[in-house]
Design an enzyme around this catalytic site. Structure first.
Site, PDB file in Angstrom:
ATOM      1  N   ASP A 223      -0.474   3.862 -11.511  1.00  0.00           N
ATOM      2  CA  ASP A 223      -0.996   2.516 -11.238  1.00  0.00           C
ATOM      3  C   ASP A 223       0.041   1.453 -11.598  1.00  0.00           C
ATOM      4  O   ASP A 223       0.236   0.472 -10.868  1.00  0.00           O
ATOM      5  CB  ASP A 223      -2.340   2.262 -11.947  1.00  0.00           C
ATOM      6  CG  ASP A 223      -2.423   2.893 -13.322  1.00  0.00           C
ATOM      7  OD1 ASP A 223      -1.469   3.591 -13.728  1.00  0.00           O
ATOM      8  OD2 ASP A 223      -3.440   2.684 -14.019  1.00  0.00           O
ATOM      9  N   ASP A 247       2.445  10.033  -1.393  1.00  0.00           N
ATOM     10  CA  ASP A 247       1.988   9.589  -0.077  1.00  0.00           C
ATOM     11  C   ASP A 247       1.723   8.084  -0.109  1.00  0.00           C
ATOM     12  O   ASP A 247       2.196   7.309   0.735  1.00  0.00           O
ATOM     13  CB  ASP A 247       0.693  10.365   0.260  1.00  0.00           C
ATOM     14  CG  ASP A 247       0.262  10.182   1.697  1.00  0.00           C
ATOM     15  OD1 ASP A 247       0.999   9.548   2.463  1.00  0.00           O
ATOM     16  OD2 ASP A 247      -0.825  10.676   2.051  1.00  0.00           O
TER      17      ASP A 247
END
Ligand code: NAD
Length: 359
Positions: A223, A247
């Site tokens: 994050d 991804d």
């Protein structure tokens, strides 16, 4: 040199962009005296329509029998409602697994000519954006068990995320080796404050670090990494991470460099037979209109020459031709800006061919 290339045009804009890359490869063959033989492979939606299967074994074999694979993109709204195991993207996952390509490398580099196309502030872009995301490609949650069942009368879905030390170690080594050839800084990205798989990931990375004393290893939670990529991208040299995090982060990284249409990727495993593809999807919204940017695919072909065929001069020639095209002020719609000349997909290919000279 003679090389056999499996070509997957796929769906949507796939055929348009791959055709431009093949024109470039043919010119390289002519200039440098190589022979490239192409074998067409059906994968994705077009294979579902033809065979009822996104990647039949016979098509996969054409890929594993080749020296490398060039892929456009697969998927589209037409196949959105087919069962999960039949979706076009399943063909792609099967291809990656079948080829054993466990490492996906995506450069996030800003072309100086496109600095204005970045959505980031100029003061951030001016610090430089030039890093690589090394993403694990054939493990993790995309390859774990997926199921939807009724539990207590409620439809309940489960996706399982598994990594073993061997899978982490082999991608970790690619990360360290890549950093060693660049700025010698490797950032390992995980979610070790929550996930067991990430705690194992971190442990393996730190164990490997002792074999690479010349590379500085740092850890970052995923994050935080998502924030740092937009706040201070200049801090990164090489990022190594697991499949799903990679991804998502690599799409974010591509956006800050201007356009998703400009970015190539390579996927490699234990052999030189690699899979080369632009990072974007099949862009059904612009398919068949001759407006797509083929540069991500053309640069993927250049990566194929560099990493699988050991043709560095030929790869340089393609990259220089793309740079010359941008210098001349030509832009496809996705990167168009004031004062530039807008061109379509095939015209973009024409001009890159004109700029392509033997180095
Ligand atoms: P996308 O990457 O296809 O498109 C996102 C946006 O970027 C669209 O507005 C599109 O027009 C634009 N864009 C993408 N490539 C471009 C190019 N070369 N030139 C100019 N503009 C470009 O992502 P999406 O819309 O989320 O997905 C469309 C389909 O592609 C879906 O079926 C998805 O599953 C599939 N997909 C395939 C791959 C792959 O084959 N590797 C990867 C991602 C998505």
């Amino acid at each position: 040199m003679v090389k056999n290339i499996a070509v997957i045009r796929g769906d949507g804009i796939g055929p348009e962009i791959v055709n431009q890359a093949i024109r470039v490869l043919d010119k390289i063959a002519e200039l440098y005296g190589h022979t490239f033989n192409y074998t067409d492979v059906d994968m994705g939606g077009c294979a579902i329509d033809k065979y009822g299967d996104p990647l039949p074994e016979s098509e996969l074999k054409k890929c594993t029998d080749s020296d490398s694979v060039l892929l456009g993109a697969v998927g589209g709204d037409k196949w959105n409602d087919v069962p999960g195991h039949m979706r076009p993207e399943k063909g792609l996952l099967r291809l990656r697994a079948g080829m054993g390509v466990y490492s996906n490398n995506r450069p996030a580099k800003i072309w100086p000519q496109l600095a204005d196309a970045s959505p980031l502030k100029k003061s951030i872009v001016d610090q430089g954006i030039d890093f690589i995301i090394v993403r694990e490609l054939i493990g993790g949650i995309y390859f774990g068990e997926h199921k939807t069942e009724d539990i207590d009368g409620k439809p309940t879905a489960t996706d399982i995320l598994t990594y073993n030390t061997e899978e982490i170690e082999r991608i970790g080594r690619i990360g360290f080796e890549t950093a060693r050839k660049r700025g010698k800084r490797l950032c390992s990205v995980e979610k070790s404050n929550v996930l067991d798989s990430s705690r194992l990931w971190k442990k393996v990375m730190h164990k490997l670090a002792s074999e690479y004393p010349d590379v500085e290893l740092s850890d970052m939670l995923v994050d935080n990494c998502a924030m740092q990529i937009v706040k201070n991208p200049a801090q990164f040299d090489v990022v190594v991470t697991e499949n799903m995090f990679g991804d998502i982060l690599s799409d974010e990284a591509s956006m800050i460099t201007g356009s998703i249409g400009m970015i190539p990727s390579s996927s490699l495993g234990a052999t030189t037979c690699g899979l080369y593809e632009p990072i974007h999807g099949s862009a059904p919204d612009i398919a068949g209109k001759d407006v797509a940017n083929p540069i991500g695919t053309i640069l993927s072909a250049a990566m194929m020459l560099r990493f699988s065929f050991d043709m560095a001069d030929e790869a340089d020639a393609i990259e220089n031709a793309v740079s010359a095209y941008l210098d001349k002020g030509y832009r496809t719609a996705d990167i168009m800006s004031e004062g530039m000349t807008q061109v379509g997909c095939s015209k973009c290919g024409d001009i890159i061919l004109e700029c392509l000279i033997k180095e």
